[in-house]
Write a protein that holds these residues in place. Structure first.
Motif, PDB file in Angstrom:
ATOM      1  N   LEU A  33       0.850  -1.188   0.000  1.00  0.00           N
ATOM      2  CA  LEU A  33       0.000   0.000   0.000  1.00  0.00           C
ATOM      3  C   LEU A  33       0.882   1.232   0.000  1.00  0.00           C
ATOM      4  N   SER A  34       0.511   2.180  -0.803  1.00  0.00           N
ATOM      5  CA  SER A  34       1.259   3.426  -0.866  1.00  0.00           C
ATOM      6  C   SER A  34       0.263   4.573  -0.946  1.00  0.00           C
ATOM      7  N   ALA A  35       0.377   5.546  -0.038  1.00  0.00           N
ATOM      8  CA  ALA A  35      -0.522   6.697  -0.032  1.00  0.00           C
ATOM      9  C   ALA A  35       0.277   7.934   0.344  1.00  0.00           C
ATOM     10  N   THR A  36      -0.107   9.055  -0.203  1.00  0.00           N
ATOM     11  CA  THR A  36       0.590  10.302   0.071  1.00  0.00           C
ATOM     12  C   THR A  36      -0.396  11.321   0.607  1.00  0.00           C
ATOM     13  N   LYS A  37      -0.046  11.958   1.692  1.00  0.00           N
ATOM     14  CA  LYS A  37      -0.835  13.062   2.218  1.00  0.00           C
ATOM     15  C   LYS A  37      -0.099  14.341   1.865  1.00  0.00           C
ATOM     16  N   VAL A  38      -0.761  15.219   1.173  1.00  0.00           N
ATOM     17  CA  VAL A  38      -0.154  16.462   0.740  1.00  0.00           C
ATOM     18  C   VAL A  38      -0.617  17.579   1.662  1.00  0.00           C
ATOM     19  N   ALA A  39       0.318  18.320   2.185  1.00  0.00           N
ATOM     20  CA  ALA A  39      -0.030  19.481   3.009  1.00  0.00           C
ATOM     21  C   ALA A  39      -0.605  20.562   2.106  1.00  0.00           C
ATOM     22  N   SER A  40      -1.539  21.336   2.654  1.00  0.00           N
ATOM     23  CA  SER A  40      -2.133  22.386   1.837  1.00  0.00           C
ATOM     24  C   SER A  40      -2.504  23.591   2.694  1.00  0.00           C
ATOM     25  N   VAL A  41      -2.453  24.755   2.078  1.00  0.00           N
ATOM     26  CA  VAL A  41      -2.923  26.000   2.676  1.00  0.00           C
ATOM     27  C   VAL A  41      -3.649  26.777   1.581  1.00  0.00           C
ATOM     28  N   SER A  42      -4.663  27.544   1.964  1.00  0.00           N
ATOM     29  CA  SER A  42      -5.364  28.336   0.960  1.00  0.00           C
ATOM     30  C   SER A  42      -5.986  29.567   1.601  1.00  0.00           C
ATOM     31  N   VAL A  43      -6.218  30.552   0.768  1.00  0.00           N
ATOM     32  CA  VAL A  43      -6.916  31.765   1.176  1.00  0.00           C
ATOM     33  C   VAL A  43      -7.969  32.041   0.118  1.00  0.00           C
ATOM     34  N   SER A  44      -9.168  32.440   0.564  1.00  0.00           N
ATOM     35  CA  SER A  44     -10.224  32.732  -0.401  1.00  0.00           C
ATOM     36  C   SER A  44     -11.038  33.936   0.053  1.00  0.00           C
ATOM     37  N   LEU A  45     -11.630  34.551  -0.934  1.00  0.00           N
ATOM     38  CA  LEU A  45     -12.472  35.731  -0.727  1.00  0.00           C
ATOM     39  C   LEU A  45     -13.908  35.360  -1.064  1.00  0.00           C
TER      40      LEU A  45
END
Length: 190
Positions: A33-45
């Motif tokens: 099994l292989s899985a990747t968790k990607v870090a994320s940040v976002s800003v929205s209006l």
């Protein structure tokens, strides 16, 4: 009798062959099994990736209607100490440009009462760096908030009212006209 004995002998042999099949196992087959968790940040209006703050300019402070800014993040707390929302103008000397003049970022103020500057502060700070990443522009940046990250809030969001002001107290001779500019907002992890 012979038939009866032959039938009994056959039955006596039958359970022995069934017993030999109990506990029989195949060879092991493995699935990696292989899985990747990607870090994320976002800003929205509220309107998506851009918004307009219209207002009139008079000598002195000019306050604009607050604008809601939503910030989200999903980060690893072992690698991220904080997330920071940064506002900046690409060209600080020309934050807003009119037909005959410009308004510098030093005359543009911002605040996030629930975050960083609780009172109005000018967009005059340095660019913000974190490791190899950088955001902002020298002399045109303001940190709007810094949110400390822990195990409890590694996945989180917040909504803040960004309040803006243009103070023309130092520019009484600003020519009449329409002045426009773009305030950039960006989230950076630290």
């Amino acid at each position: 009798m012979f038939t009866r004995c032959a039938a009994l002998a056959a039955l006596a042999c039958w359970p022995a062959s069934l017993g030999a099949q109990i506990g029989l196992a195949s060879a092991t087959a493995g699935i990696a099994l292989s899985a990747t968790k990607v870090a994320s940040v976002s800003v929205s209006l509220p309107a998506g990736s851009s918004a307009t703050l219209p207002g009139a300019l008079v000598t002195g402070p000019n306050d604009f209607t607050p604008l809601s800014v939503a910030t989200t993040w999903d980060v690893d707390p072992a690698r991220t100490a904080a997330v920071t929302l940064v506002g900046y103008f690409d060209q600080p000397a020309r934050a807003l440009v009119g037909p005959e003049a410009a308004i510098a970022s030093a005359a543009v103020y911002g605040r996030v009462p629930t975050g960083g500057p609780k009172s109005f502060a000018p967009f005059t700070g340095p660019a913000v760096t974190a490791g190899p990443a950088m955001t902002g522009a020298a002399g045109g940046t303001l940190v709007l908030f810094t949110q400390t990250i822990s195990d409890a809030n590694a996945l989180g969001a917040r909504s803040d009212d960004l309040q803006m002001r243009i103070d023309l107290s130092g520019a009484p001779d600003l020519p009449a006209g329409s002045y426009t500019g773009t305030l950039n907002l960006q989230v950076i992890t630290q």
